[in-house]
Design an enzyme around this catalytic site. Structure first.
Site, PDB file in Angstrom:
ATOM      1  N   HIS A   1       0.802  -1.023   0.060  1.00  0.00           N
ATOM      2  CA  HIS A   1       0.014   0.070  -0.016  1.00  0.00           C
ATOM      3  C   HIS A   1       0.952   1.328  -0.041  1.00  0.00           C
ATOM      4  O   HIS A   1       1.991   1.324   0.667  1.00  0.00           O
ATOM      5  CB  HIS A   1      -0.811   0.090   1.317  1.00  0.00           C
ATOM      6  CG  HIS A   1      -2.043   0.941   1.211  1.00  0.00           C
ATOM      7  ND1 HIS A   1      -1.924   2.221   1.442  1.00  0.00           N
ATOM      8  CD2 HIS A   1      -3.389   0.737   0.556  1.00  0.00           C
ATOM      9  CE1 HIS A   1      -3.164   2.839   1.134  1.00  0.00           C
ATOM     10  NE2 HIS A   1      -4.017   2.004   0.689  1.00  0.00           N
TER      11      HIS A   1
ATOM     12  N   ASP B   1      -8.037  -4.883   0.061  1.00  0.00           N
ATOM     13  CA  ASP B   1      -8.927  -5.811  -1.063  1.00  0.00           C
ATOM     14  C   ASP B   1      -8.350  -7.126  -1.018  1.00  0.00           C
ATOM     15  O   ASP B   1      -8.705  -7.999  -1.859  1.00  0.00           O
ATOM     16  CB  ASP B   1      -8.385  -4.764  -2.350  1.00  0.00           C
ATOM     17  CG  ASP B   1      -9.151  -3.366  -2.604  1.00  0.00           C
ATOM     18  OD1 ASP B   1     -10.335  -3.642  -2.252  1.00  0.00           O
ATOM     19  OD2 ASP B   1      -8.582  -2.658  -3.148  1.00  0.00           O
TER      20      ASP B   1
END
Ligand code: ACO
Length: 427
Positions: free
Chosen positions: A306, A363
């Site tokens: 991320h 996700d």
């Protein structure tokens, strides 16, 4: 005591004020840099650039903190529902019961889209990607709601927000129903906001719709977890499009397109496709770990890493538990989940991933829940967009209320210097 930062270049010194946020984030305010020195900064991907001051979402990637308007994501996911969170993000405070009821009633009043929109939907092939369909339908809404928002009127602003919060779920549901070849539906205004979304999506023409609390709760949680994430790619897109004073619907439509990419919201679809690919290839997770680490192989472990979370993604923790609950409660055994768990374990112990601080992101597990809820893979990013809608609206509203200037970065030109035109016969 006010702080300053000094830049020294070519024997000249330039002083800049330092801005400190409420969570002690420090930023050098370089607004006067170019005017005073002729110099600009270069920061591709904006990894070090604050594009605005914002009071909506705070996140600390090192500590794994995410808060909306000061409330932790853990508490909101446990105690609030999506519409409450939407109100909080957009208007800044948790609503009282009467404020929430009014917001919901106003939304119910607007929860239809012009019947002509069906013709636009009909013109898409069934094979069209739902994100393309959703972005187009959202843009098309502008044509049916042409008046631009008078942002100096709170009432006008409120009306535009309510319209979008009301009509967007219809478009989301229609996008799914088009894909599945099901008749279009307008939902039921006696239901809760998320319950209505579920009914509009899942109601079969030949069956009475039966509410499933596990599905509604899981959807509610997923939408809350995706509701805002400060200045990410799609949100920055919404703000920058809105900064040209393009309307709310146009700005949101641009955000949907930005979200679509596999490095952003499209990752939830990419995760499931990757896990299914690994399963079809015999389930050898080690082989794919090696591919992810091989610099000559473009393969990346989707759902890992991320831009800002460098220790853990707090949303991933909540969602992992939700995935276990949903699959357990619905009695689903999913071999893809076993592959996901295997990959996660290996990656968390692998030096390559540890060194680069690559952890599962939100996700990695959201797709597994969507699958359990029978939502087709290509619809996953549409669900993300549904969740992100209030965040985009809140960011657009804040940007317009702060009267921010048009977004217009500069560049360092590295092309040819001036040269003489060569006639085509001489090239
Ligand atoms: N698999 C393997 N290696 C990776 C991965 C991954 N998923 N992510 C990053 N790396 C490696 C890079 O190759 C790079 O290695 P190097 O330093 O040896 O060159 C290093 O980790 C840093 O990667 P960057 O791409 O520079 O990190 P950045 O912060 O720019 O990117 C991103 C973050 C885009 C999320 C990246 O981690 C990625 O592509 N992940 C997979 C896609 C994904 O899951 N996206 C969803 C993000 S969450 C969201 O949008 C809601």
């Amino acid at each position: 005591m006010s702080k300053t930062a000094t830049l020294e270049y070519n024997g000249e010194k330039y002083e800049f004020p330092v801005t400190i946020g409420t969570e002690d984030e420090i930023a050098i305010d370089i607004k006067t840099l170019r005017a005073n020195s002729g110099i600009i900064t270069l920061d591709p991907g904006y990894k070090n650039t604050g594009s605005c001051e914002s009071a909506i979402t705070y996140l600390d990637g090192e500590k794994g903190i995410l808060r909306y308007r000061g409330y932790t994501i853990e508490e909101l996911a446990e105690k609030a529902d999506f519409l409450e969170v939407a109100y909080l993000l957009i208007f800044g405070e948790l609503p009282t019961q009467s404020q929430l009821d009014k917001f919901h009633d106003d939304i119910r009043d607007q929860a239809v889209v012009d019947e002509e929109m069906k013709k636009i939907l009909d013109s898409f092939p069934k094979s069209a990607h739902p994100m393309g369909v959703l972005a187009s339908l959202t843009s098309a809404l502008i044509a049916f709601n042409p008046s631009s928002v008078n942002v100096s009127s709170e009432e006008d602003m409120y009306k535009a927000i309510v319209k979008l919060m009301a009509k967007f779920p219809v478009l989301v549901a229609w996008t799914l129903r088009k894909k599945e070849g099901l008749p279009l539906d307008y939902g039921d205004d006696t239901l809760g906001y998320v319950e209505n979304i579920a009914k509009m999506m899942f109601k079969r023409p030949n069956k009475e719709y039966k509410k499933n609390d596990i599905t509604i709760n899981a959807l509610d949680k997923l939408l809350i977890l995706h509701a805002d994430h400060e200045q990410n790619c799609s949100t920055s897109t919404v703000r920058i499009v809105g900064s040209s004073h393009a309307g709310l619907f146009a700005s949101i439509s641009a955000g949907i397109s930005a979200l679509w990419g596999p490095l952003h919201g499209g990752a939830n679809q990419a995760v499931i496709e990757m896990l299914e690919g690994i399963k079809a290839d015999g389930g050898d997770t080690k082989k794919y770990m090696a591919k992810a680490k091989d610099k000559n192989d473009p393969f990346r472990l989707m759902g890992f890493g991320h831009r800002v979370y460098k220790n853990f993604d707090p949303r991933a923790r909540i969602i992992k538990k939700a995935a276990d609950d949903v699959l357990g409660n619905l009695g689903i055994v999913d071999p893809v989940l076993d592959i996901a768990k295997g990959l996660e374990k290996e990656a968390l112990e692998d030096q390559y991933f540890v060194d680069r601080k690559l952890y599962p992101n939100v996700d990695f597990y959201s797709g597994i829940i969507y699958r359990a809820l029978n939502i087709p893979t290509e619809m996953f990013t549409v669900m993300f967009a549904m969740g992100r809608l209030p965040g985009w609206i809140a960011q657009w509203r804040e940007m317009r209320l702060r009267n921010e200037p048009i977004g217009r970065p500069r560049q360092v030109y590295i092309g040819e210097n001036q040269r003489a035109f060569v006639d085509i016969s001489k090239r």
